[in-house]
Design an enzyme around this catalytic site. Sequence first.
Site, PDB file in Angstrom:
ATOM      1  N   ARG A 219       0.820  -1.207   0.000  1.00  0.00           N
ATOM      2  CA  ARG A 219       0.000   0.000   0.000  1.00  0.00           C
ATOM      3  C   ARG A 219       0.863   1.269   0.000  1.00  0.00           C
ATOM      4  O   ARG A 219       0.613   2.200  -0.759  1.00  0.00           O
ATOM      5  CB  ARG A 219      -0.928   0.000   1.212  1.00  0.00           C
ATOM      6  CG  ARG A 219      -2.018   1.072   1.165  1.00  0.00           C
ATOM      7  CD  ARG A 219      -2.670   1.213   2.536  1.00  0.00           C
ATOM      8  NE  ARG A 219      -3.192  -0.036   3.045  1.00  0.00           N
ATOM      9  CZ  ARG A 219      -4.456  -0.406   2.973  1.00  0.00           C
ATOM     10  NH1 ARG A 219      -5.350   0.374   2.388  1.00  0.00           N
ATOM     11  NH2 ARG A 219      -4.852  -1.557   3.505  1.00  0.00           N
ATOM     12  N   ASP A 287       7.642 -11.955   0.779  1.00  0.00           N
ATOM     13  CA  ASP A 287       8.491 -12.863   0.009  1.00  0.00           C
ATOM     14  C   ASP A 287       7.751 -14.163  -0.301  1.00  0.00           C
ATOM     15  O   ASP A 287       7.869 -14.721  -1.396  1.00  0.00           O
ATOM     16  CB  ASP A 287       9.767 -13.189   0.786  1.00  0.00           C
ATOM     17  CG  ASP A 287      10.653 -11.964   0.987  1.00  0.00           C
ATOM     18  OD1 ASP A 287      10.618 -11.062   0.141  1.00  0.00           O
ATOM     19  OD2 ASP A 287      11.370 -11.928   2.008  1.00  0.00           O
TER      20      ASP A 287
END
Length: 495
Positions: A219, A287
Amino acid sequence: MNKITPGAAPRPDEPQPDLAAAVRRLSHANVLVVGDVMLDRYTYGDVHRISTEAPVPILTIEREVALPGGAGNVVRNLTALGAATAFISVVGDDPAGQDLTGLIGGHSNVEPWLLVQGGRTTTLKTRLLAKGQQLLRADREQTDPIHPKLAERLVRIALDAMAATSVTVLSDYGKGLLCGDVPAKIIEAGRKMGRVVVVDPRGADFSRYAGADVVMPNRQELAAASEMPVDCEAAIIAAAQSLRATHGFGAVVVTLGNDGMTLVDASGWQHFPAEAAEVYDTSGAGDTALAMLSAALAVKHDLSVAVRLANLAAGVSVGKVGVSVVREADLLHALTPQRSALRKIVSCEEAAEQAERWRHRGWRVGFTNGYFDLLNPGHIHLLEQARAACDRLIVGVNSDSGTQRLKGAPHPIQPEAARAAVLAGFAFVDQVCVFDTDTPEALIENIRPDVLIKGANHVAEEVVGAERIRDWGGRLLLVELTDETSPPAAYSPVP
């Protein structure tokens, strides 16, 4: 640009994808990862007092763990899925670089290209933790661009590796690897070869990744790169659409933490609510999502399916403690969460991870082990007493080969799968793992139980793990045997 055609938002009358089947295909993925690698070092201990030198806690160190971080953590998650991975990065000629070379080179399904730049500092993050709480993080790093000649070599290797892989991941942690025109050259090569390029971006300038098939900003990164507000769903979609138009991205996948993920592409947008049931640690979740998305695209899953799996994997990741990988079994369990006895049977690594989660909740973890070849009332008595001494009980079972080595033919009478399944069927057993070593010493070391339970026919000094368990504040419990235990296969003098 190599176009990825995603599915539109599913309508009620459309068949839903078989996500379990989609997960099982991930082990066939072949992915190239190019990005900043770092060494994550975790120092665990306990705090009992405050220093007299300064108002700081004194950490009594119990153990240290070193893991590949940054782009290396993306590689760890890909290998956990069974995917074949090529990895290109740069390290310095220092101890941290040497440690990373050894850690990454130890994976059988990773082809590593860790280029060394003399005089460069390998990124090292050291975390001090006590009882699941991080006390301090100390970083050592160098973020200026890698040497131009090394960058040229890196691009040449990447172009060769792209020919043998289906998806290329650019994992940018802003440590100097993906600087200048390095991303542009790799993305251009991907376009010419028909390879999908997925980017985990860093910084506010996304023009460096122009033409990538998928970018995965969070974001905050989306707001910085688009210079637009992202305070509601409509604003997020507008900002992502602006980035697509400005930089020619095929799709933008916005990771929103507790709010899930939003996919914006040529066909519109889809939102995927967060999947996490419980949040323990958000470290490395990005990840994990990146690895999952890339592996799914590598086996030709539709983009919307790939995002669903990435969102699911992120939810599983935050339910673990520390930077933990997500495996196929984790995903399948999340897709079918109903309780099943066989789901209690896990790998030794999964048992250690679950033990850490249980301890994080303040639960005492118990461990016992044995052959458990032909169960009798004595075995059940031991297990019941073991469970009464802890909040969660893990049972280690000698493998078939280990049992045969230690006891000889015709043992085992029952195969390890049957022995584990019977144990998992008991309500007082919380997890079962099969180990192949002659003793459970390494398993105990990894699980670090609070209570180690054995039968009272053992001498305390001879119990494997008894000395080590005291090092981390645990205790040994010797359970009185019952008359029905004869001869006690689970309580054999063999540890």
